[in-house]
Each structure stands twice: as structure tokens, then as C-alpha cells.
Scaffold this active site. Structure first.
Site, PDB file in Angstrom:
ATOM      1  CB  THR A  87      -0.901   0.015   1.226  1.00  0.00           C
ATOM      2  OG1 THR A  87      -1.227   1.647   1.471  1.00  0.00           O
ATOM      3  CG2 THR A  87      -0.245  -0.708   2.410  1.00  0.00           C
ATOM      4  CE1 TYR A 101      -3.279  -3.570   5.528  1.00  0.00           C
ATOM      5  CE2 TYR A 101      -3.480  -1.156   5.530  1.00  0.00           C
ATOM      6  CZ  TYR A 101      -3.308  -2.342   4.748  1.00  0.00           C
ATOM      7  OH  TYR A 101      -3.506  -2.585   3.462  1.00  0.00           O
ATOM      8  CG  HIS A 102      -0.259   1.432   6.709  1.00  0.00           C
ATOM      9  ND1 HIS A 102      -1.269   1.750   7.443  1.00  0.00           N
ATOM     10  CD2 HIS A 102      -0.537   1.684   5.385  1.00  0.00           C
ATOM     11  CE1 HIS A 102      -2.296   2.598   6.358  1.00  0.00           C
ATOM     12  NE2 HIS A 102      -1.811   2.228   5.475  1.00  0.00           N
ATOM     13  CB  SER A 157      -1.863   2.123  11.157  1.00  0.00           C
ATOM     14  OG  SER A 157      -2.016   1.210  10.004  1.00  0.00           O
ATOM     15  CE  LYS A 211      -0.547  -4.682   2.610  1.00  0.00           C
ATOM     16  NZ  LYS A 211      -1.349  -5.897   2.159  1.00  0.00           N
TER      17      LYS A 211
HETATM   18  N1  LIG Z   1      -9.081  -1.651  -0.669  1.00  0.00           N
HETATM   19  C1  LIG Z   1      -8.053  -0.593  -0.707  1.00  0.00           C
HETATM   20  O1  LIG Z   1      -8.165   0.433  -0.844  1.00  0.00           O
HETATM   21  C2  LIG Z   1      -6.560  -1.125  -0.765  1.00  0.00           C
HETATM   22  C3  LIG Z   1      -5.570  -0.026  -0.583  1.00  0.00           C
HETATM   23  C4  LIG Z   1      -4.233  -0.478  -0.714  1.00  0.00           C
HETATM   24  C5  LIG Z   1      -3.861  -1.824  -0.575  1.00  0.00           C
HETATM   25  N2  LIG Z   1      -4.796  -2.849  -0.140  1.00  0.00           N
HETATM   26  C6  LIG Z   1      -4.425  -4.181  -0.357  1.00  0.00           C
HETATM   27  O2  LIG Z   1      -5.153  -4.917  -1.150  1.00  0.00           O
HETATM   28  C7  LIG Z   1      -5.462  -6.231  -0.675  1.00  0.00           C
HETATM   29  C8  LIG Z   1      -6.774  -6.742  -0.828  1.00  0.00           C
HETATM   30  O3  LIG Z   1      -7.730  -5.415  -0.372  1.00  0.00           O
HETATM   31  P1  LIG Z   1      -9.233  -5.750  -0.357  1.00  0.00           P
HETATM   32  O4  LIG Z   1      -9.668  -4.228  -0.087  1.00  0.00           O
HETATM   33  O5  LIG Z   1      -9.626  -6.514  -1.337  1.00  0.00           O
HETATM   34  O6  LIG Z   1      -9.469  -6.404   1.297  1.00  0.00           O
HETATM   35  P2  LIG Z   1     -10.524  -7.520   1.605  1.00  0.00           P
HETATM   36  O7  LIG Z   1     -10.352  -7.469   3.066  1.00  0.00           O
HETATM   37  O8  LIG Z   1     -11.744  -7.174   0.988  1.00  0.00           O
HETATM   38  O9  LIG Z   1     -10.098  -8.757   0.904  1.00  0.00           O
HETATM   39  C9  LIG Z   1      -9.051  -9.735   1.526  1.00  0.00           C
HETATM   40  C10 LIG Z   1      -9.488 -11.075   1.727  1.00  0.00           C
HETATM   41  O10 LIG Z   1      -8.557 -11.927   2.204  1.00  0.00           O
HETATM   42  C11 LIG Z   1      -9.344 -12.827   2.987  1.00  0.00           C
HETATM   43  N3  LIG Z   1      -8.284 -13.100   4.013  1.00  0.00           N
HETATM   44  C12 LIG Z   1      -7.620 -12.484   5.056  1.00  0.00           C
HETATM   45  N4  LIG Z   1      -6.788 -13.171   5.706  1.00  0.00           N
HETATM   46  C13 LIG Z   1      -7.064 -14.389   5.131  1.00  0.00           C
HETATM   47  C14 LIG Z   1      -6.331 -15.905   5.614  1.00  0.00           C
HETATM   48  N5  LIG Z   1      -5.590 -15.795   6.362  1.00  0.00           N
HETATM   49  N6  LIG Z   1      -6.568 -16.811   5.002  1.00  0.00           N
HETATM   50  C15 LIG Z   1      -7.688 -16.684   3.749  1.00  0.00           C
HETATM   51  N7  LIG Z   1      -8.096 -15.508   3.422  1.00  0.00           N
HETATM   52  C16 LIG Z   1      -7.828 -14.451   4.134  1.00  0.00           C
HETATM   53  C17 LIG Z   1     -10.620 -11.851   3.601  1.00  0.00           C
HETATM   54  O11 LIG Z   1     -11.496 -12.791   4.100  1.00  0.00           O
HETATM   55  C18 LIG Z   1     -11.105 -11.194   2.481  1.00  0.00           C
HETATM   56  O12 LIG Z   1     -11.884 -11.701   1.759  1.00  0.00           O
HETATM   57  C19 LIG Z   1      -4.968  -6.386   0.734  1.00  0.00           C
HETATM   58  O13 LIG Z   1      -3.594  -6.877   0.840  1.00  0.00           O
HETATM   59  C20 LIG Z   1      -4.829  -4.800   1.027  1.00  0.00           C
HETATM   60  O14 LIG Z   1      -3.939  -4.522   1.765  1.00  0.00           O
HETATM   61  C21 LIG Z   1      -6.254  -2.358  -0.427  1.00  0.00           C
END
Ligand SMILES: NC(=O)c1ccc[n+]([C@@H]2O[C@H](COP(=O)([O-])OP(=O)(O)OC[C@H]3O[C@@H](n4cnc5c(N)ncnc54)[C@H](O)[C@@H]3O)[C@@H](O)[C@H]2O)c1
Length: 474
Positions: free
Chosen positions: A206, A252-253, A250, A256
Site C-alpha cells: 500500500t 496494519y501498515h 499504523s 505491509k
Molecule cells: N482496498 C483498498 O483501498 C486497498 C488499498 C491499498 C492496498 N490494499 C491491499 O489490497 C489487498 C486486498 O484488499 P481488499 O480491499 O480486497 O481487502 P478485503 O478484506 O476485501 O480482501 C481480503 C480477503 O482476504 C481474506 N483473508 C484475509 N486473511 C486471510 C487468511 N489468513 N486466509 C484466507 N483468506 C484471508 C479476507 O477474508 C478477504 O476476503 C490487501 O492486501 C490490502 O492490504 C487495499
């Protein structure tokens, strides 16, 4: 990207180099060894039977892609897009996101089906097959067996807990985030090393990993450019190719950033190949495939833990709740629509890195301050007859509210052929149309309390104070 010359066999992922009897170097196709040997310099994408041209550049025909976190906001639309492009799509998820959103007293605004129903709907409405297994990424035995079974050619790592406020809410949530994200990615890397070492890994990072340096230093794409130098006490050193500083905002970050280092090291130790995607904040819920039928909806969250700012502002405007700006509102970040993000990731899958190559892309199309976003959402809201109110509230986060922000985001356009297909105004208009549907408005109203932040980085409790309220002029 327009490939004109030879197939880059290192990037192909399917090329096994052999020494022929006469001593010269030849290439054997791992997918179809029966077709014999190739001169590494003589075959082109056009002539190789295993590659085909798609909207996202040349791609391995029927490429096997494993999506970790397929049930998520990004995982599901990506599964649909890849399946429509002709990939063989596999996915896992442990449904954690569904449970954690419910724990916050929230729900996806757009109704979403179970994964089994989604897979059936994809077959019915798009005519594609997607394979899904409920599995925890941390269950390494199951994961490794699955990787061995399908031998993916590309793996997309979305399976993480993606919320900064959740990770700051209390010790259990911080530990849960670090453990899930850090251990999940680390285990995956060993699984790839041992069972599918030629697969490319698309790892989601991110933009928040970089922070927002007060000096105004540009946010390069993960690594310093070749001509960057460090000057100190009259001496100069090259910084070219080194990882740029990270300043996570954070826990979370922090998870990452640890993921970034794990992937970087694995590429170095084991010749794995990876693109680390520093993704901006995603907004929107539109893609060609998602529009095919409501049963294909991706999730759309708006609460303080799981919603991202643009999505939450549109939902707040749709129910007449003042948009919640934290602090000054001058915090500036990179943004990209869901649709554009899916194109970027697909292009990265289509053009894998070389063995041992770790590269970073900044996946961003626009840079906005929170105040600008509130202003734009309020202006577009007027087109829908809404008189949108805005409020500045105490900032629950520890972050700089005034800072320069210069993002370098060139590689996706220059090297991978990305061209944006959607812009802020159209995406927000589409979101208003969706949020204002009566059943969706009701689902927003039902979770109204969860839209106002109450998680403070300081650990203190209590409602944030409202500092100011106004109605922006058009
Ligand atoms: N949405 C955003 O704005 C954004 C921005 C920057 C980075 N990201 C990154 O993109 C990725 C996807 O984001 P998103 O918005 O789709 O999130 P999301 O939470 O909707 O999707 C992640 C999925 O992974 C699953 N998951 C989590 N831990 C798991 C595990 N141990 N085993 C199996 N499944 C697991 C969750 O149930 C979820 O369905 C993430 O890594 C996030 O950090 C998202």
C-alpha cells in the site's frame, strides 16, 4: 505494452533452459515439452502457441492464476476479469473479512452472495469456471498441497487484514493483523519456493507504507532511481536500486512493510519473482464483469474500520449524514478506481518479472486531499438533488495534516501499457446511483453509527468532537 520482438523467455516463466547435444543453449517449454526445443532468439509472441493477445497485452493462454483472498473487495472482481480473459482461475479465502465487518456492526452496502453462489452466478452470467476453496492462508499444510496440485503460474496475494483503524483498536486486533498478514505472506513464500518456484507473485502493498515525508522527497516506486545520491559531510554515495525508506502509519501498515521485506528477501534468496504493488486507496464498485448481474456484486464497505474514504463519503451523502473529515482535511493520498486497479493487476500478471526480480509499482492515478474529495463529492451530490453537508472532526489518527506529497507513478503506464479507463466524477456518479437505490440506502442507514469514527490511535475512548460544519458551495 506492445511486445514486438522475441518472447522474453526469462519472463515467460515456462522456459526451461537446456544445453543441446551440439552445445548450444536451447529452450524447452515447461507447459508443452512435447513440442520440442526452441532457439531462445527465434520465437516471437506471435509464433508461440502458448501466448495470446488480450486487452491487457500478451498473456499465457489459459494462464493458471491463484487468487488468495478471492472473497474480498478486490479478489472477486479480479477473479471475474481474469476468467473472462481466458485464465484458469483458482482462489481461497477463509471468509475473515465477512466476520470482521459484522464484528464492527456493519455490512456490505451492496448485498453479496456466498462464494458458492458467486461461482455459480459467474458460470451462469459470464459463462466462466472459477474454482474456490475455503481455506486459511495460515493453514500451510492445506495451502502447500493446493499449490502442488494446481501449480499456479501466477499468485496474487490479497489475503490480508487491510484496515488501519482495526489494527489500532486494541492489542488483540493489532496482534491479529500482524500475525495474519506477516505470517500468511511468509508461509506463502516458502510454499512457492518448494512447490511452484516459477510462479510470479503479485503482492499487494500500500502507498501507506511510505508515509508522507515532510521533506517533500518524492515517493519513488519502491526503489531509488539510478541517479539518486546521498550527500553527507562532503561525501556522496549512490542510493540507486536500494529500497526507499518506509514510514508506516499504523500497525496494519507495519505488517505491509514486513511483507515487502519478506518478499524482497525471498526473491534474493530463492530466485522467486515478484511485483510488489504499492496501491493507492481504491474506490468504486464498477467493472464490466460486475455489471453483468447483481449476484456478481463485490462487497462495498463504508464503516470506520473497513470503508475507504471516497466510498464512505458517497454513502454518507446518500443518507444526509455530514461527511466526516478528520482534522484539517489536508491529508493527501494517492487514489485509483476499482476498475483501473483491476486493469493494472491484470497487466502485471500478464507480464511476469524475471526469476529473482523484485520490482515495485506505485498503483495510483490521482492525488487528492480529503478536503478536495469532500468538495467534489458534495458538488456531484447536487446533481442528484442532495444538499451535502461536511464536518471537520477531531483527528482520531496520529498523522501529519499538512505535508507535501509527490508520487512517482510511471512504470504501470510506461512498461505495462496501463491506460486509465475511469475517472473520479464518473465513478462517483455511478456510486451515487447505486447508493441511492432504496434497499442500499436502508442498508447504509442500518449501520449509520458505524460510519462515525471512534477508534483513536492514542488508545483513548470517547466520541470525536465536531470542530466545524458547513455546506460547500458548488
Ligand atoms: N482496498 C483498498 O483501498 C486497498 C488499498 C491499498 C492496498 N490494499 C491491499 O489490497 C489487498 C486486498 O484488499 P481488499 O480491499 O480486497 O481487502 P478485503 O478484506 O476485501 O480482501 C481480503 C480477503 O482476504 C481474506 N483473508 C484475509 N486473511 C486471510 C487468511 N489468513 N486466509 C484466507 N483468506 C484471508 C479476507 O477474508 C478477504 O476476503 C490487501 O492486501 C490490502 O492490504 C487495499
Amino acid at each position: 505494452m506492445e511486445f514486438k520482438g522475441h518472447v522474453d523467455f526469462r519472463a515467460c516463466g515456462q522456459a526451461a533452459f537446456r544445453r543441446a547435444a551440439e552445445g548450444q543453449l536451447v529452450v524447452e517449454c515447461r507447459r508443452r515439452p512435447e513440442i520440442g526445443y526452441f532457439d531462445p532468439l527465434s520465437i516471437t509472441f506471435e509464433s508461440c502457441s502458448e501466448w495470446k493477445k488480450t486487452d491487457c497485452g500478451y498473456m499465457l493462454d489459459g494462464m493458471k492464476v491463484l487468487i488468495l483472498g478471492m472473497d474480498g473487495y478486490l479478489g472477486w472482481p479480479l477473479a471475474l476479469k481474469l476468467a473472462k480473459l481466458g485464465c484458469r482461475v483458482y482462489g481461497i479465502d477463509n471468509m475473515l473479512r465477512r466476520r470482521l465487518v459484522a464484528e464492527r456492526g456493519a455490512q456490505s452496502v451492496t448485498e453479496i452472495r456466498t462464494m458458492q453462489e458467486r461461482v455459480a452466478a459467474a458460470k451462469e452470467h459470464l459463462g466462466v469456471d472459477i474454482e474456490f476453496r475455503e481455506m486459511d492462508l495460515l493453514d500451510r499444510e492445506a495451502l502447500f498441497a493446493y499449490i502442488r496440485e494446481i501449480r499456479p503460474e501466477s499468485i496474487v496475494q490479497f489475503a490480508e487484514i487491510p484496515s488501519a483503524p482495526y489494527s489500532m483498536a486494541d492489542v488483540d486486533k493489532a496482534v491479529n493483523t500482524i500475525q495474519n498478514n506477516v505470517v500468511g505472506t511468509l508461509g506463502l513464500l516458502f510454499g512457492v519456493r518448494d512447490h511452484a518456484p516459477e510462479a510470479s507473485i503479485i503482492k499487494l502493498g500500500t502507498m501507506g507504507e511510505y508515509g508522507s515525508p515532510l521533506t517533500g522527497r518524492p515517493l519513488f516506486e519502491g526503489l531509488f532511481p539510478g541517479d539518486a545520491v546521498l550527500q553527507y559531510q562532503g561525501q556522496e554515495w549512490s542510493l540507486g536500486g536500494e529500497l526507499t525508506p518506509r514510514d508506516p502509519v499504523s500497525f496494519y501498515h507495519v505488517s505491509k512493510v514486513q511483507g515487502t521485506f519478506s518478499v524482497y528477501e525471498a526473491c534474493k534468496y530463492w530466485w522467486l519473482r515478484s511485483y510488489d504493488v504499492m496501491q493507492g486507496v481504491i474506490y468504486g464498485n464498477w467493472s464490466d464483469e460486475l455489471q453483468a448481474h447483481p449476484d456478481l456484486n463485490t462487497r462495498f464497505d463504508i464503516d470506520e474500520w473497513w470503508g475507504t474514504v471516497v466510498n464512505r463519503f458517497v454513502a454518507q451523502a446518500a443518507i444526509g449524514m455530514p461527511l466526516t473529515i478528520y482534522g484539517s482535511g489536508n491529508q493527501t493520498r494517492g487514489y485509483i478506481t476499482l476498475r483501473d486497479a483491476m486493469q493494472c493487476i491484470t497487466r502485471l500478471i500478464a507480464a511476469p518479472p524475471d526469476p529473482g526480480q523484485y520490482d515495485v509499482v506505485n498503483q495510483v492515478t490521482d492525488v487528492f486531499s480529503v478536503m478536495q474529495i469532500a468538495q467534489m463529492v458534495a458538488t456531484i451530490g447536487k446533481e442528484f438533488g442532495l444538499d451535502v453537508e461536511v464536518q471537520r472532526i477531531e483527528n482520531p489518527r496520529v498523522e501529519s495534516e499538512e505535508h507535501p506529497y509527490e508520487v512517482i507513478h510511471e512504470k504501470l503506464q510506461d512498461r505495462f501499457g496501463f491506460a486509465s479507463e475511469s475517472g473520479f466524477a464518473d465513478e462517483v456518479r455511478h456510486l451515487f446511483r447505486v447508493m441511492l437505490q432504496p434497499e442500499n440506502r436502508d442498508r447504509i442507514l442500518a449501520q449509520r453509527a458505524a460510519l462515525f469514527p471512534r477508534t483513536r490511535w492514542s488508545g483513548e475512548h470517547g466520541e470525536m468532537k465536531v470542530l466545524e460544519r458547513w455546506k460547500p458551495a458548488a
